[in-house]
Design an enzyme around this catalytic site. Structure first.
Site, PDB file in Angstrom:
ATOM      1  N   TYR A   1      94.471  80.018  19.631  1.00  0.00           N
ATOM      2  CA  TYR A   1      94.182  80.746  18.389  1.00  0.00           C
ATOM      3  C   TYR A   1      93.781  79.766  17.279  1.00  0.00           C
ATOM      4  O   TYR A   1      92.784  79.968  16.582  1.00  0.00           O
ATOM      5  CB  TYR A   1      95.427  81.547  18.000  1.00  0.00           C
ATOM      6  CG  TYR A   1      95.356  82.315  16.705  1.00  0.00           C
ATOM      7  CD1 TYR A   1      94.599  83.478  16.610  1.00  0.00           C
ATOM      8  CD2 TYR A   1      96.068  81.892  15.580  1.00  0.00           C
ATOM      9  CE1 TYR A   1      94.561  84.194  15.426  1.00  0.00           C
ATOM     10  CE2 TYR A   1      96.030  82.607  14.402  1.00  0.00           C
ATOM     11  CZ  TYR A   1      95.276  83.756  14.325  1.00  0.00           C
ATOM     12  OH  TYR A   1      95.233  84.476  13.156  1.00  0.00           O
TER      13      TYR A   1
ATOM     14  N   SER B   1      92.537  81.512   9.306  1.00  0.00           N
ATOM     15  CA  SER B   1      94.013  81.474   9.243  1.00  0.00           C
ATOM     16  C   SER B   1      94.444  80.060   8.892  1.00  0.00           C
ATOM     17  O   SER B   1      93.712  79.091   9.181  1.00  0.00           O
ATOM     18  CB  SER B   1      94.587  81.859  10.614  1.00  0.00           C
ATOM     19  OG  SER B   1      95.953  81.501  10.702  1.00  0.00           O
TER      20      SER B   1
ATOM     21  N   LYS C   1      90.286  79.587  15.200  1.00  0.00           N
ATOM     22  CA  LYS C   1      90.253  79.758  13.747  1.00  0.00           C
ATOM     23  C   LYS C   1      89.692  78.518  13.054  1.00  0.00           C
ATOM     24  O   LYS C   1      89.045  78.622  12.001  1.00  0.00           O
ATOM     25  CB  LYS C   1      91.653  80.088  13.226  1.00  0.00           C
ATOM     26  CG  LYS C   1      92.165  81.465  13.661  1.00  0.00           C
ATOM     27  CD  LYS C   1      91.257  82.583  13.171  1.00  0.00           C
ATOM     28  CE  LYS C   1      91.911  83.951  13.287  1.00  0.00           C
ATOM     29  NZ  LYS C   1      90.986  85.053  12.901  1.00  0.00           N
TER      30      LYS C   1
HETATM   31  N1  LIG Z   1      98.810  88.861   9.801  1.00  0.00           N
HETATM   32  C1  LIG Z   1      98.827  87.548   9.642  1.00  0.00           C
HETATM   33  O1  LIG Z   1      99.888  86.927   9.448  1.00  0.00           O
HETATM   34  C2  LIG Z   1      97.516  86.773   9.667  1.00  0.00           C
HETATM   35  C3  LIG Z   1      97.549  85.450   9.209  1.00  0.00           C
HETATM   36  C4  LIG Z   1      96.375  84.724   9.222  1.00  0.00           C
HETATM   37  C5  LIG Z   1      95.201  85.290   9.687  1.00  0.00           C
HETATM   38  N2  LIG Z   1      95.209  86.576  10.135  1.00  0.00           N
HETATM   39  C6  LIG Z   1      93.944  87.120  10.604  1.00  0.00           C
HETATM   40  O2  LIG Z   1      93.658  88.295   9.874  1.00  0.00           O
HETATM   41  C7  LIG Z   1      92.817  89.143  10.650  1.00  0.00           C
HETATM   42  C8  LIG Z   1      93.371  90.557  10.621  1.00  0.00           C
HETATM   43  O3  LIG Z   1      94.680  90.523  11.174  1.00  0.00           O
HETATM   44  P1  LIG Z   1      95.805  91.588  10.747  1.00  0.00           P
HETATM   45  O4  LIG Z   1      97.056  90.805  10.622  1.00  0.00           O
HETATM   46  O5  LIG Z   1      95.338  92.409   9.607  1.00  0.00           O
HETATM   47  O6  LIG Z   1      95.879  92.428  12.108  1.00  0.00           O
HETATM   48  P2  LIG Z   1      96.236  93.998  12.383  1.00  0.00           P
HETATM   49  O7  LIG Z   1      97.093  94.540  11.299  1.00  0.00           O
HETATM   50  O8  LIG Z   1      96.730  94.015  13.776  1.00  0.00           O
HETATM   51  O9  LIG Z   1      94.811  94.713  12.278  1.00  0.00           O
HETATM   52  C9  LIG Z   1      93.797  94.294  13.150  1.00  0.00           C
HETATM   53  C10 LIG Z   1      92.608  95.212  12.943  1.00  0.00           C
HETATM   54  O10 LIG Z   1      91.519  94.716  13.746  1.00  0.00           O
HETATM   55  C11 LIG Z   1      91.183  95.715  14.729  1.00  0.00           C
HETATM   56  N3  LIG Z   1      90.769  94.982  15.920  1.00  0.00           N
HETATM   57  C12 LIG Z   1      91.514  94.187  16.721  1.00  0.00           C
HETATM   58  N4  LIG Z   1      90.768  93.713  17.734  1.00  0.00           N
HETATM   59  C13 LIG Z   1      89.519  94.232  17.569  1.00  0.00           C
HETATM   60  C14 LIG Z   1      88.310  94.139  18.307  1.00  0.00           C
HETATM   61  N5  LIG Z   1      88.224  93.403  19.425  1.00  0.00           N
HETATM   62  N6  LIG Z   1      87.230  94.801  17.844  1.00  0.00           N
HETATM   63  C15 LIG Z   1      87.292  95.549  16.714  1.00  0.00           C
HETATM   64  N7  LIG Z   1      88.419  95.680  15.985  1.00  0.00           N
HETATM   65  C16 LIG Z   1      89.516  95.026  16.414  1.00  0.00           C
HETATM   66  C17 LIG Z   1      92.435  96.583  14.868  1.00  0.00           C
HETATM   67  O11 LIG Z   1      92.174  97.901  15.326  1.00  0.00           O
HETATM   68  P3  LIG Z   1      92.139  98.225  16.917  1.00  0.00           P
HETATM   69  O12 LIG Z   1      93.409  97.688  17.493  1.00  0.00           O
HETATM   70  O13 LIG Z   1      92.025  99.718  17.002  1.00  0.00           O
HETATM   71  O14 LIG Z   1      90.939  97.547  17.438  1.00  0.00           O
HETATM   72  C18 LIG Z   1      92.880  96.626  13.404  1.00  0.00           C
HETATM   73  O15 LIG Z   1      92.077  97.509  12.653  1.00  0.00           O
HETATM   74  C19 LIG Z   1      92.742  88.512  12.042  1.00  0.00           C
HETATM   75  O16 LIG Z   1      91.536  87.791  12.165  1.00  0.00           O
HETATM   76  C20 LIG Z   1      93.923  87.554  12.063  1.00  0.00           C
HETATM   77  O17 LIG Z   1      93.704  86.481  12.934  1.00  0.00           O
HETATM   78  C21 LIG Z   1      96.341  87.334  10.136  1.00  0.00           C
END
Ligand SMILES: NC(=O)c1ccc[n+]([C@@H]2O[C@H](COP(=O)([O-])OP(=O)(O)OC[C@H]3O[C@@H](n4cnc5c(N)ncnc54)[C@H](OP(=O)(O)O)[C@@H]3O)[C@@H](O)[C@H]2O)c1
Length: 257
Positions: A159, A146, A163
């Site tokens: 966090y 991130s 990261k």
């Molecule tokens: N969205 C942003 O703005 C953003 C920005 C920078 C980085 N990121 C990073 O991108 C990645 C994905 O985030 P996202 O925004 O796509 O989140 P999201 O839409 O909430 O999706 C998260 C996914 O991961 C699964 N998950 C969560 N905890 C888990 C665990 N302990 N074991 C296995 N699966 C798990 C969730 O399903 P379940 O809940 O069923 O487990 C879901 O499939 C993360 O690493 C986050 O830190 C996101």
């Protein structure tokens, strides 16, 4: 290197994606499969896994979902072992969480530990389980970090630390596995509208503040992040390893707003 189409051709390749039922992970599953890979993904909630699997299969994609919590090392290793069969070409450590929003002054050891487990330890465990199956196959491991790894932001301390540590994990794995033909890189998304980040964009004023900070004047989408992951996983990314690829529409590169 071949014609442009072959630069994103993953036919015959096998991929793993953690956190693949929603958001960025699901977009990665869909795009890697659309490029020809056979993709195995996991997430915790079985109903979310089943729904994503059936929707992606209905679109003609070769995907298999498994309920697995990446914070459970034994379960994660078992999922990887069951999915790799006779080799693995691509692994994407995408699952992440921020269970500890708030000032570092109030951060408890338990909250820090939970944050480090999902965002950092799980990626190390994924690497330990997957990389032996990826050696000598021109393989690629991508970890979703991130832009919180690059700058301090009040309330996101635990966090951001996790990261940032992912970037050093990537560089070290790149050093240790390069001679076996495995490339290891990180992608660093800016704000993407997903369930995970809802608090940061559901308020129009907050989303507008972030949008104005970007050079391109728009938020990043899940498909845009997945496109960068696809590039890192195939021939387009063949000279990239140990890198932190920032996918933030220029938010951290310019003085916006
Ligand atoms: N969205 C942003 O703005 C953003 C920005 C920078 C980085 N990121 C990073 O991108 C990645 C994905 O985030 P996202 O925004 O796509 O989140 P999201 O839409 O909430 O999706 C998260 C996914 O991961 C699964 N998950 C969560 N905890 C888990 C665990 N302990 N074991 C296995 N699966 C798990 C969730 O399903 P379940 O809940 O069923 O487990 C879901 O499939 C993360 O690493 C986050 O830190 C996101």
């Amino acid at each position: 290197m071949g014609l442009p189409g072959s630069l994103v051709d993953l036919a015959g390749r096998r991929a793993l994606v953690t956190g693949g039922s929603r958001g960025i992970g699901r977009a990665c599953v869909a795009l890697l499969a659309a490029a020809g890979a056979e993709v195995h993904f996991c997430a915790r909630r079985p109903e979310g896994v089943a729904a994503a699997e059936s929707e992606l299969r209905a679109a003609g994609l070769r995907v298999t979902g498994t309920a697995c919590d990446v914070g459970d090392r034994t379960a994660l290793a078992a999922w990887v072992a069951g999915a790799v069969a006779d080799g693995l070409d691509i692994a994407v450590g995408n699952a992440g969480a921020n269970p500890a929003f708030g000032p570092l002054a109030d951060l408890t050891d338990a909250a820090l530990d939970r944050t480090l487990t999902v965002n950092l330890r799980a990626n190390l465990w994924l690497a330990q389980a997957a990389l032996p199956h990826m050696a000598d196959r021109d393989a690629s491991l991508v970890i979703v970090s991130s832009i919180s790894a690059l700058r301090g932001e009040a309330g996101l301390g635990a966090y951001g630390m996790a990261k940032a540590a992912d970037l050093q994990l990537v560089r070290t794995l790149a050093a240790e596995w390069g001679h076996r033909g495995v490339r290891v890189n990180a992608v660093l998304p800016g704000l993407v509208r997903t369930g995970f980040s809802r608090l940061l964009w559901q308020d129009d004023a907050a989303a507008e503040t972030v949008r104005r900070r970007t050079a391109l004047g728009r938020l990043v989408t899940v498909d845009e992040v997945a496109a960068v992951v696809l590039g890192l996983c195939g021939p387009l990314g063949r000279c990239l390893t140990g890198q932190a690829i920032v996918c933030d529409n220029g938010e951290t590169a310019v003085l916006g707003g």
